[in-house]
Design an enzyme around this catalytic site. Sequence first.
Site, short mmCIF file in Angstrom:
data_model
loop_
_atom_site.label_atom_id
_atom_site.label_comp_id
_atom_site.label_asym_id
_atom_site.label_seq_id
_atom_site.Cartn_x
_atom_site.Cartn_y
_atom_site.Cartn_z
N GLY A 1 -8.52 8.52 10.30
CA GLY A 1 -8.88 8.63 11.71
C GLY A 1 -9.96 9.65 12.01
O GLY A 1 -10.35 9.82 13.16
N LYS B 1 0.89 -1.17 0.00
CA LYS B 1 0.00 0.00 0.00
C LYS B 1 0.92 1.22 0.00
O LYS B 1 1.65 1.45 0.96
CB LYS B 1 -0.89 -0.01 1.24
N ALA C 1 -9.86 4.79 4.45
CA ALA C 1 -9.72 5.92 5.38
C ALA C 1 -10.99 6.73 5.54
O ALA C 1 -11.67 7.07 4.57
CB ALA C 1 -8.59 6.88 4.99
N GLY C 2 -11.29 7.00 6.77
CA GLY C 2 -12.39 7.90 7.09
C GLY C 2 -13.69 7.21 7.42
O GLY C 2 -14.59 7.84 7.98
N ASN D 1 -9.63 0.80 9.52
CA ASN D 1 -8.71 0.62 10.64
C ASN D 1 -9.27 1.27 11.91
O ASN D 1 -9.76 0.59 12.80
CB ASN D 1 -7.33 1.20 10.28
N SER D 2 -9.24 2.62 11.95
CA SER D 2 -9.63 3.32 13.17
C SER D 2 -11.02 2.96 13.66
O SER D 2 -11.25 2.81 14.86
CB SER D 2 -9.57 4.83 12.96
#
Lengths: 388, 66, 260
Positions: C163, C102, C189-190, C211-212
């Site tokens: 995040g 990535k 993301a997001g 992830n987050s």
Amino acid sequence: MRPLPDWLNPEPWLNRNFSASDVASALGAESPDESTLAALLSPAAADFLEPMATRAQALTRRHFGRTIQLYVPLYLSSWCSGGCAYCGFAADRRTDRHALDFASVEKELNAIHAMGFEEILLLTGERSSQADLDYLRECVRLAARRFHNVAIEVFPMAETEYRSLTDAGCTSVTLYQETYHPETYDRMHRWGPKKDFVQRLDAPARALAGGLRFAGLGALLGLADPRYDMLALYRHVRHLQKTYWQAGLTVSFPRIRHEAGGFVPPHPVDEKMLAQIIFAFRICLPDVPLVLSTREGAAFRDGMAGIGVNKMSIASKTTVGGYITGGSRAPATTDGEAAVPPQKHESQFDVSDNRGLEEFCAMLRAKQLEPVFKNWDGVYRSSDSFPI
Amino acid sequence: MFLTVNGEKFEHRGDGTVPALLAELGATPEHTAVTVNGELVFSKDWKSFKFNDGDTVEVLTFVGGG
Amino acid sequence: MKHETGNLKLGGHEFKSRLILGTGKFSDTETMIKAIEASGTELVTVALRRFNREKPSDDLCAPLAKLKNIRLMPNTSGAMNAKEAVRAAQLGRELSGSPFVKVEIHPNPHHLMPDAIETYLAAKELAADGFIVLPYIPADPVLAKKLEDVGCAAVMPLGAAIGSGGGLSTVDMIRLIIRDSNIPVIVDAGLRAPSEAARAMEMGCDAVLVNSAIAAARNPVDMARAFALGVETGYAARQAGLMPKSDVAVATSPLTSFLK
């Protein structure tokens, strides 16, 4: 007959029954696709012309504002080696044959440019010894010195040949598949290089690979089932958009309107169907310019301007004159542009809208539309012969 | 010999090979990558490779990341 | 790619799960491992950092090696430019034995927005070197096509800042990317909620990377399961064909009277 490539084949979307609610839903589609187009082309959608027009107008305004891009066609030559069943210029048809010499070409170009046009479309028939690539290239070169956008509607050629035209200043190619239905295509094109379906199909891609910035596609309405051809046309556009993603694409809707030289269109398309088709394309290709030529009548053109259509040609007696036809009766043509008859010509059926530039612009302004002559600057071309 | 390992001065007392250094650090060879003076030293070369005094060494492993 | 059925295909490898997991920000390794298992994912990202003698538990290699059916995708986070990203990728490949990378270059540590130019340069070099490149990018349709042209296996446009939990704030741009892409589009993301993952899949995304939203949930393991369900739901809905919206408004003065 070879099967159509997967990216083109419209069969999966044909022969479905669409209901009124399918159409109503397709109208608001956020991510339109083949199913959306098929629904909007369906018989059920014929009852939805007004809401389709409303949506088409809203999308046209969003992507193009109130502008109507104007261009003018210039016929360079009426020589043609082809054998299209539907065209009066076919090699076996009796008609006057002329090719403008370069002095005449320059005269025409200057007159057209003086009227305010910045985009010109140069037309010839199939490749002939009188109007071959060298002749065309020189005409392109002459045009590129005066016009920001030089388009050609001629014969399909090799990528290297398109590259030579790009280097001469050509920016755009228009090439209609005529029909995407291989059996019909084979019947309609009686001899010569145009008989090669695949060679023609792949030509716009070769043109874009050869450096041309814009490609105009279309199918000749009347030759085959319009739903078939329009679905295939849409798929052709989408395929080029994904492969040549830096290219500008346009779509035109040439239509066989009359019995041109005895040819009876097997699938005639009337004005209502044509309007439905254009609205459907605007909804499914919201940011692709849609083009209507002078083959269509004044009332239809006035009605469609700004509700889907955002690019239109002007062709009047003062732009191209008897240079091509030499004053005699012009045979019917069924390519995208109408042949402009000379002043003495009686039958006006080739050009249905022969209004001049001033009159046409006045009509546009009365509809709160803004005529635009230039949306591309020749300074971006690699050729350094612009402007004179 | 003295090396700079992960930004800090480090006295290496082994035989000057990567496996020896990793053993000193308590790192698992299968879970580490090593660069010396900016160049990756492939694990297939670890048997033959020898550090020089003053080399800058990075010993890297995988940690959590998005 | 639109209307793709079956497994997610990336660089010749196939994945049943369309949820990709990031391994950062988990409170402890055990929770991370359980979350990975609960998610059903087959591809997880990891970052390269200096080995820390004092905190050997940071090392994920050992715990991850125990999981079955998981491929590692090293990211290049920490790299400030293409050169550093390429080096990080090479280290990652050496360490993981995996060709997946990535490409992630975010020079600004506050907003963590990806550097489009450096990402393109790194992706181009790595693709030529045989990596299976998944670049993390701003939701830019032109950039996406250029990355496709240089051989990336997919593109990963951000939904919102890393995040931030900002959701699918880039939805219109992602729609444009999906429209003209010939390679998988993975929102990365997001994302904050499984419903957003479902929405991304319904729109036509081929996978999502989370992830987050999982690591920072009150119960990361259950949230991982919820995201797996969200991705499956959205994908299934898209395959089933959503009922279209009905949105008919008509002008007051008819536009088509000229056709009568």
